[in-house]
Design a protein around this motif. Structure first.
Motif, mmCIF file in Angstrom:
data_model
loop_
_atom_site.group_PDB
_atom_site.id
_atom_site.type_symbol
_atom_site.label_atom_id
_atom_site.label_comp_id
_atom_site.label_asym_id
_atom_site.label_seq_id
_atom_site.Cartn_x
_atom_site.Cartn_y
_atom_site.Cartn_z
ATOM 1 N N PHE A 490 11.462 -2.113 1.339
ATOM 2 C CA PHE A 490 10.100 -2.633 1.266
ATOM 3 C C PHE A 490 10.109 -4.135 1.015
ATOM 4 N N ASP A 491 9.377 -4.857 1.811
ATOM 5 C CA ASP A 491 9.240 -6.301 1.647
ATOM 6 C C ASP A 491 8.125 -6.574 0.642
ATOM 7 N N GLU A 492 8.504 -6.977 -0.567
ATOM 8 C CA GLU A 492 7.515 -7.161 -1.632
ATOM 9 C C GLU A 492 6.656 -8.406 -1.425
ATOM 10 N N SER A 493 6.904 -9.152 -0.365
ATOM 11 C CA SER A 493 6.106 -10.352 -0.107
ATOM 12 C C SER A 493 5.023 -10.096 0.937
ATOM 13 N N VAL A 494 4.687 -8.824 1.172
ATOM 14 C CA VAL A 494 3.684 -8.523 2.185
ATOM 15 C C VAL A 494 2.394 -9.278 1.890
ATOM 16 N N GLY A 495 1.751 -9.741 2.969
ATOM 17 C CA GLY A 495 0.651 -10.674 2.815
ATOM 18 C C GLY A 495 -0.623 -10.118 2.238
ATOM 19 N N PHE A 496 -0.912 -8.816 2.429
ATOM 20 C CA PHE A 496 -2.230 -8.320 2.026
ATOM 21 C C PHE A 496 -2.357 -8.093 0.527
ATOM 22 N N ILE A 497 -1.270 -8.239 -0.233
ATOM 23 C CA ILE A 497 -1.312 -7.951 -1.664
ATOM 24 C C ILE A 497 -2.391 -8.782 -2.361
ATOM 25 N N GLY A 498 -2.535 -10.031 -1.956
ATOM 26 C CA GLY A 498 -3.516 -10.889 -2.609
ATOM 27 C C GLY A 498 -4.944 -10.437 -2.398
ATOM 28 N N ASP A 499 -5.200 -9.612 -1.392
ATOM 29 C CA ASP A 499 -6.551 -9.153 -1.094
ATOM 30 C C ASP A 499 -6.917 -7.881 -1.858
ATOM 31 N N LEU A 500 -6.006 -7.372 -2.693
ATOM 32 C CA LEU A 500 -6.258 -6.119 -3.407
ATOM 33 C C LEU A 500 -7.151 -6.307 -4.624
ATOM 34 N N ARG A 501 -7.476 -7.548 -4.939
ATOM 35 C CA ARG A 501 -8.265 -7.779 -6.147
ATOM 36 C C ARG A 501 -9.713 -7.341 -5.975
ATOM 37 N N ASN A 502 -10.115 -7.030 -4.751
ATOM 38 C CA ASN A 502 -11.477 -6.558 -4.510
ATOM 39 C C ASN A 502 -11.608 -5.068 -4.826
ATOM 40 N N ASN A 503 -12.855 -4.636 -5.009
ATOM 41 C CA ASN A 503 -13.141 -3.220 -5.184
ATOM 42 C C ASN A 503 -13.491 -2.609 -3.833
ATOM 43 N N TYR A 504 -13.216 -1.319 -3.687
ATOM 44 C CA TYR A 504 -13.488 -0.610 -2.441
ATOM 45 C C TYR A 504 -14.208 0.686 -2.773
ATOM 46 N N ASP A 505 -15.116 1.087 -1.916
ATOM 47 C CA ASP A 505 -16.022 2.194 -2.240
ATOM 48 C C ASP A 505 -15.693 3.437 -1.420
ATOM 49 N N LEU A 506 -15.722 4.601 -2.103
ATOM 50 C CA LEU A 506 -15.594 5.890 -1.429
ATOM 51 C C LEU A 506 -16.602 6.837 -2.057
ATOM 52 N N ASP A 507 -17.615 7.215 -1.252
ATOM 53 C CA ASP A 507 -18.664 8.150 -1.706
ATOM 54 C C ASP A 507 -19.316 7.682 -3.004
ATOM 55 N N GLY A 508 -19.554 6.379 -3.102
ATOM 56 C CA GLY A 508 -20.241 5.851 -4.274
ATOM 57 C C GLY A 508 -19.346 5.489 -5.436
ATOM 58 N N ASP A 509 -18.059 5.799 -5.335
ATOM 59 C CA ASP A 509 -17.112 5.454 -6.396
ATOM 60 C C ASP A 509 -16.311 4.231 -5.982
ATOM 61 N N GLU A 510 -16.233 3.254 -6.871
ATOM 62 C CA GLU A 510 -15.478 2.037 -6.579
ATOM 63 C C GLU A 510 -14.024 2.200 -7.012
ATOM 64 N N TRP A 511 -13.116 2.045 -6.054
ATOM 65 C CA TRP A 511 -11.688 2.080 -6.343
ATOM 66 C C TRP A 511 -11.201 0.659 -6.613
ATOM 67 N N LEU A 512 -10.399 0.502 -7.641
ATOM 68 C CA LEU A 512 -9.854 -0.800 -7.989
ATOM 69 C C LEU A 512 -8.333 -0.777 -7.811
ATOM 70 N N PHE A 513 -7.819 -1.615 -6.914
ATOM 71 C CA PHE A 513 -6.390 -1.684 -6.630
ATOM 72 C C PHE A 513 -5.771 -2.904 -7.298
ATOM 73 N N GLU A 514 -4.515 -2.739 -7.775
ATOM 74 C CA GLU A 514 -3.743 -3.850 -8.324
ATOM 75 C C GLU A 514 -2.290 -3.698 -7.885
ATOM 76 N N TYR A 515 -1.595 -4.810 -7.799
ATOM 77 C CA TYR A 515 -0.186 -4.796 -7.393
ATOM 78 C C TYR A 515 0.678 -5.344 -8.525
#
Length: 579
Positions: A490-515
């Protein structure tokens, strides 16, 4: 990890390498017999010292040949939190090894004419509705009575002490499951031995631990053994060993010991290696019961259909290398223990460990093989070659650099993630696996084959033409199945990691991702926090939930997430992007 914790972990690792004490070895070289004893002592010390240095064994050991002690030693911590080191006098929770003492109490009462093995349990505990269960069924684990732990957990207040009386009362209100009719099968029953201890109290009309002290401990000089009850007795216990678990590859630990559990008979006893050796020697005499009575303890159970088993009265009984053995293990919280009595040669081996995860107690197999001059291995199974010396194990792994094995491995079954291993270099023998966030140690049998501690998994690594590892197969011996794991880099320098600070919604529930450190963590409302690992550069799987995964889709730059799909056994859901 804070600085003080890191310092403590480092101190622990250094002490594991440097600390040892208390060995007793005879050095008189005046006879062939003495030289042979010395050779076995040296070999035992090589074995346990090596696995202690590798971080696998923390505990105490005693070995005796034909009734004569040839090796005694303590390794590591009595209390890892305070840094206190183990002594030969350290008291360990011996867990299910307590059962042999409970059985002896029943045998003493039988000799006194106060009970009979074939009497019904209901004669002494009429409130329990097990009408056809006898005392013999309880001794043999053939009663069919289920466990009491879940019932107490479900119905007893958390962090409140409970005793045998409380368990018996609970059993009258919530009867335990009966797995089979008495005498039809064998299945270990802790409840059965708790009931036996209660029978001792009702027949003898004294507390169980008082009966044990008067009729066993005091008679044979077991002055450092006890059944602590209540917080004060645990806290004030002299030379107490505290249980713990190693929880990560940096030697982090968690304390795994508490005092709430006050039931006894199936467990509850603390003892030392010297006291347990006194127990062994007494069982060759008539100081406790007559030889005719004692003989029955080491005869295996017989089921209703005539099937003969391998368990007596509180002892596993079987033959090994032509010798009749009586053994028992104990496992509870951070404690693992094992006792071996060679009834043919009067050899004795006991291993007590207060580290619950590394599997060091399995070294008793190798220790006993040394006593009988048998080629030994740390784990006995069909795949592991017999190795006469620990140095041979070290030489096997030195054929290749352990760095070659390192990496993340993943198995995919039917398009879904099965599980993932992270293999790390933690020493010549102790190779660290991360499987479902738990450590797992393996030892080499040669440069491509390893076996897991406990002997239930065999690993074969697949090397490519360049000498690197492409993956490995795991043979799950007991399940008779093989799973193939492929190396994933696994390449730990993948570019999308910085975009995980946003919240994402599924059926009204906000998922919070962190790396963090190569893993993605997700917080799901009303569900929990989950750790995820990479399957590909875009797909991550959930630890402990192999059928679930998340796919991150990115734009042409690979730095901005344009979509997240959630894969489950029921289908695929799409998470909404934040505004």
């Amino acid at each position: 990890m804070n600085q003080s914790s890191a310092s403590l972990f480092l101190t622990f690792f250094i002490a594991l390498i440097l600390y040892s004490c208390g060995q007793e070895v005879k050095h008189d070289s005046g006879s062939k017999e003495t030289k042979e004893v010395n050779s076995k002592s040296v070999e035992l010390d090589e074995l346990f010292s090596f696995y202690h240095r590798e971080g696998i064994f923390n505990g105490v050991v005693l070995a005796a040949e034909n009734g004569k002690v040839i090796y005694r030693k303590a390794f590591g911590y009595a209390n890892i939190a305070t840094g206190d080191t183990l002594l030969l006098e350290s008291k360990f929770r011996i867990s299910s090894m307590t059962k042999q003492f409970t059985a002896m109490c029943i045998m003493i009462l039988k000799e006194q004419g106060k009970l009979s093995y074939d009497e019904k349990l209901n004669k002494y505990l009429p409130e329990l509705k097990y009408n056809d269960v006898t005392i013999r069924h309880l001794l043999w684990h053939t009663s069919g009575i289920g466990g009491y732990g879940d019932v107490m957990d479900d119905n007893w207040p958390a962090n409140k002490y409970y005793s045998n009386k409380d368990v018996i009362k609970m059993m009258t209100k919530t009867p335990l499951d009966s797995y089979f009719k008495p005498g039809e099968e064998y299945a270990q029953s802790d409840a059965g031995y708790l009931i036996l201890a209660t029978i001792v109290e009702r027949v003898a009309k004294v507390p169980f631990r008082k009966f044990v002290k008067q009729h066993i401990f005091d008679k044979i000089g077991m002055s450092n053994s006890e059944f602590p009850l209540g917080e004060d007795e645990f806290v004030e216990m002299k030379n107490r060993a505290y249980g713990f678990d190693i929880v990560d590859s940096d030697r982090g630990f968690t304390e795994n010991d508490y005092n709430i559990y006050n039931a006894y008979g199936d467990g509850g006893m603390y003892s030392t290696i010297d006291d347990m050796f006194k127990w062994d020697r007494a069982l060759y005499t008539e100081v406790l019961v007559k030889k005719e009575t004692l003989k029955e303890a080491f005869e295996p159970y017989v089921l209703n259909d005539g099937t003969v088993g391998d368990y007596g009265f509180g002892w596993s009984v079987f033959e090994y290398a032509g010798n009749k053995l009586a053994e028992h293990s104990g496992s509870w919280l951070g404690f693992k223990s094992h006792i071996t009595r060679d009834l043919t040669n009067k050899h004795f081996m006991i291993v007590l460990s207060n580290e619950g995860e590394m599997g060091g107690e399995f070294l008793h197999h190798a220790g006993y093989d040394i006593l009988i001059e048998n080629d030994y291995s740390a784990i006995t199974n069909a795949f592991l070659p017999k190795l006469k010396s620990v140095k041979e194990v070290m030489n096997h792994i030195s054929k290749r650099t352990i760095q070659e094995y390192q990496g993340r491995y993943v198995a995919i079954t039917g398009g879904q993630v099965d599980t993932v291993f992270v293999l790390e270099n933690k020493g010549l023998v102790s190779v660290y696996f991360l499987a479902d966030d738990s450590p797992y140690y393996i030892s080499p049998t040669d440069s491509i084959n390893f076996v897991g501690f406990g002997g239930n998994r065999h690993f074969t690594f697949d090397f490519n033409s360049e000498g690197g590892v492409d993956g490995f197969d795991v043979n799950f011996i007991k399940e008779d199945s093989v799973v193939t794991y492929d190396l994933f880099e696994f390449d730990e320098s993948v570019g999308f990691i910085g975009d995980l600070r946003n919240n994402y919604d599924l059926d009204g529930d906000e998922w919070l991702f962190e790396y963090e450190d190569g893993f993605i963590y997700v917080e799901i409302p009303n569900d929990g926090d989950y750790k995820m690992y990479p399957i590909t550069d875009e797909i991550y799987g959930f630890f402990n939930w192999p059928a679930y995964s998340v796919k991150f889709t990115t734009d042409a730059t690979g730095k901005r997430i344009t979509g997240i799909e959630y894969f489950t056994p029921d289908g695929v859901d799409k998470l909404s992007m934040p505004d």
